[in-house]
Design an enzyme around this catalytic site. Structure first.
Site, PDB file in Angstrom:
ATOM      1  N   SER A  96       0.765  -1.167   0.093  1.00  6.05           N
ATOM      2  CA  SER A  96      -0.184  -0.020  -0.108  1.00  6.05           C
ATOM      3  C   SER A  96       0.738   1.360  -0.006  1.00  6.05           C
ATOM      4  CB  SER A  96      -1.058  -0.059   1.351  1.00  6.05           C
ATOM      5  OG  SER A  96      -2.099   0.718   1.063  1.00  6.05           O
ATOM      6  N   HIS A 148      -7.251  -6.133   0.059  1.00  8.33           N
ATOM      7  CA  HIS A 148      -6.234  -4.995   0.321  1.00  8.33           C
ATOM      8  C   HIS A 148      -5.068  -5.616   1.309  1.00  8.33           C
ATOM      9  CE1 HIS A 148      -4.187  -1.543  -0.127  1.00  8.33           C
ATOM     10  NE2 HIS A 148      -4.198  -1.195   1.191  1.00  8.33           N
ATOM     11  N   ASP A 182      -9.435  -5.870  -4.173  1.00  6.20           N
ATOM     12  CA  ASP A 182      -9.030  -4.532  -3.463  1.00  6.20           C
ATOM     13  C   ASP A 182     -10.109  -3.465  -3.451  1.00  6.20           C
ATOM     14  OD1 ASP A 182      -7.795  -2.498  -1.976  1.00  6.20           O
ATOM     15  OD2 ASP A 182      -5.676  -3.800  -2.643  1.00  6.20           O
TER      16      ASP A 182
END
Length: 277
Positions: A95, A253, A226
């Site tokens: 991320s 995610h 995601d």
């Protein structure tokens, strides 16, 4: 006869050192989120280091005191600076941890043998343009007011920290993950330094050749389900700055929770694909 045998003694070559993976967490998480991956990889014989960035995990800093990306990223810079000159690591970012990976490629290209981005922000120059923000920042506006915001510089200034509200976390972050991982995250998540992250700009190091940065191979692992870093955003970033290899994982995610065995396998496959295992 004995002398003849001594002349033909086999030369024993030193064993190749196992790869060293350095894992970088995303927004509001910490080194704790990698516990499954760290266990799986160490049992397989690899060296694994998990870093807590500033205001994350057990780092005592407050997110509201961090106003620059380099402040936030300092623990990783300190770690890479401490490595011996000839030692290389495989850097893995999840991320927002992708920003830390890119910054490290710029500063330490000779110490990074491979960069891996997992559902991560992969922008060569950070957030320089509106297109960068569109591609690299999660847009959760369709879900309403999802963030708890902090205003360390006063209410008249932009927010300095953000944390997804508890009621939205499973829906957005962990919808394919076991319930116990959601419980762990509820105990461990902390506000992230929003101002420091969204103003991250990657300028080349003085005296550093761009060719050195580009010599670091990059692998992208796309998370197919995601709801934070949406698949179309991940595709857009790969199109703009194509990686050496791209893989997909059937996950939300947080594949380190929802699909750790496959993620572990992909990390090893990535290292094999560029000749580091």
């Amino acid at each position: 006869m004995a002398e003849e045998n001594q002349d033909h003694t086999l030369e024993v070559k030193p064993r190749r050192k196992p790869p060293h993976f350095v894992l970088i967490h995303g927004m509001s998480l910490g080194s704790w989120c990698w516990y499954k991956i760290k266990c799986l990889m160490e049992v397989s014989g690899y060296t694994v280091t998990c870093i807590d960035l500033k205001s994350s995990g057990i780092d005592p800093s407050s997110a509201d005191t961090l106003t620059s990306f380099d402040q936030y990223n300092q623990p990783l810079i300190d770690f890479l600076s401490s490595l011996p000159e000839q030692e290389q690591v495989i850097l893995v970012g999840h991320s927002a941890g992708g920003l830390s990976v890119t910054r490290s490629i710029q500063r330490f290209p000779k110490k990074i043998s491979l960069a891996v981005y997992i559902a991560a922000t992969m922008l060569k120059f950070g957030f320089q343009t509106d297109e960068d923000l569109k591609d690299g920042v999660p847009d959760l506006s369709e879900h309403g007011d999802v963030y708890e915001l902090g205003f360390g510089l006063g209410p008249e200034n932009p927010p300095t920290s953000a944390l997804i509200k508890p009621g939205f976390r499973r829906k957005l972050l962990y919808h394919m993950s076991p319930q116990q991982e959601c419980a762990l995250a509820a105990l461990m998540m902390r506000p992230a330094p929003l101002l420091a992250l969204t103003t991250a700009k990657m300028e080349g190091e003085e005296g550093q050749e761009e060719e050195e940065e580009e010599q670091v191979p990059r692998v992208y692992i796309k998370t197919l389900h995601d709801r934070v870093m949406k698949p179309e955003q991940q595709e857009a970033m790969m199109k703009r700055w194509p990686p050496s290899q791209a893989y997909e994982v059937d996950s939300d995610h947080s594949p380190f929770f929802s699909n750790p065995f496959v993620l572990c396998g992909l990390l090893i496959k990535a290292a094999v694909s560029v000749g580091f295992i």
